[in-house]
Design an enzyme around this catalytic site. Structure first.
Site, PDB file in Angstrom:
ATOM      1  N   GLY A  10       0.920  -1.363  -0.007  1.00 20.38           N
ATOM      2  CA  GLY A  10      -0.036  -0.274  -0.013  1.00 20.38           C
ATOM      3  C   GLY A  10       0.704   1.197   0.092  1.00 20.38           C
ATOM      4  CB  SER A  12       0.256   3.667  -4.758  1.00 20.10           C
ATOM      5  OG  SER A  12      -0.871   3.292  -4.117  1.00 20.10           O
ATOM      6  CB  SER A 131      -5.469   1.123  13.683  1.00 22.99           C
ATOM      7  OG  SER A 131      -6.569   2.250  14.177  1.00 22.99           O
ATOM      8  CE1 TYR A 144      -9.065   0.354   9.494  1.00 23.54           C
ATOM      9  CE2 TYR A 144      -9.013   1.062  11.617  1.00 23.54           C
ATOM     10  CZ  TYR A 144      -8.183   1.144  10.472  1.00 23.54           C
ATOM     11  OH  TYR A 144      -7.093   1.644  10.167  1.00 23.54           O
ATOM     12  CB  ALA A 146     -12.759  -6.966  14.781  1.00 22.79           C
TER      13      ALA A 146
END
Length: 269
Positions: A10, A12, A131, A144, A146
């Site tokens: 990820g 970019s 996070s 999210y 979890a």
């Protein structure tokens, strides 16, 4: 001294791009991944390679090419992730699966793919970007939370399993940072006939404001650099506002129901 090779999934856009730019400025050779190279014809910050963390064939092809070209891989940063909001009852199962395929199964797929090479080198570092939301069940962000919380626990286990191979593995949990994550996040529709309509609409506005008012993503990049230059990384790292980090302290010391009340008040529920 050999230039160290870093792979950022990820890479970019968003936090991944900031990490890549910062590490490149520090002398690392950076490769970022994207699911579709055609979407970035003018990207020139560092080298992008096509890789989908949900597809083991795509991962194997990209890693084989990278190892053949560079001879090694020093650091994997599992950053690829997607957001999701909505009432758990009303969130489509397909969207829930998509989030876990990217946020949880994706890092597992990547770790399983790079571990043989790192074991062969008797060295390597894997940083899983999780996070602060993964430390608590947040209203309308439960899926999210979890997915990121599961990755935190998986990392704890993987560290112990790989400790004899010279491989270091750690978590880095960011709070809210000003990126484009909200634009790519799946939002379950806030239908006016839903029993959750009023509270979900209110929470969604607050969630989006948190991102807009977030800190500079370069702080995450600087923390990644610090971790990479730490001899024995800790299990967990956090980077975010003082209040976000303090919320984790409160979760440890407050009774569950009191902490829940604080969250409800925060989201005006």
């Amino acid at each position: 001294m050999r230039q160290k090779i870093v792979l950022i999934t990820g890479g970019s856009s968003g936090i991944g791009r900031y990490i890549g730019l910062h590490l490149q400025s520090k002398g690392y050779k950076v490769f970022g991944t994207t699911r579709n190279l055609e979407n970035y014809p003018e990207f020139s910050d560092f080298q992008l390679i096509e890789l989908d963390v949900r597809d083991n064939t795509s991962i194997a092809r990209a890693l084989n090419d990278l190892i053949a070209s560079e001879g090694c891989l020093d650091v994997l940063i599992n950053n690829a992730g997607i957001g999701i909001t909505g009432p758990i009852e009303e969130t489509p199962e397909a969207e829930i699966k998509k989030v876990f395929d990217t946020n949880f199964h994706g890092p597992i797929n990547m770790a399983r793919a790079v571990l043989p090479q790192m074991r062969k080198q008797n060295s390597g570092l894997i940083i899983n970007i999780t996070s602060i939301a993964g430390y608590m069940g947040l209203p309308y962000r439960g899926i999210y939370s979890a997915s990121k919380g599961a990755l935190e626990l998986l990392t704890e286990a993987l560290r112990m399993e790989t400790k004899d191979f010279g491989i270091k593995i750690t978590n880095l949990a960011p709070g809210d940072f000003a990126t484009n994550i909200a634009a790519g996040r799946y939002h379950a529709p806030a239908n006016s006939d839903s029993p959750y309509y009023k509270s979900y609409s209110k929470s969604l506005a607050i969630i989006d404001d948190h991102v807009k008012e977030g800190q500079d993503p370069v702080k995450v990049a600087e923390m990644v650099f610090r971790i990479m230059n730490t001899k024995n990384p800790k299990v967990h790292y956090k980077v975010g506002s003082p209040m976000q980090k303090f919320s984790l302290v409160l979760k440890k010391i407050l009774p569950d129901k009191l902490y829940e009340r604080l969250l409800l008040n925060h989201y005006k529920l």
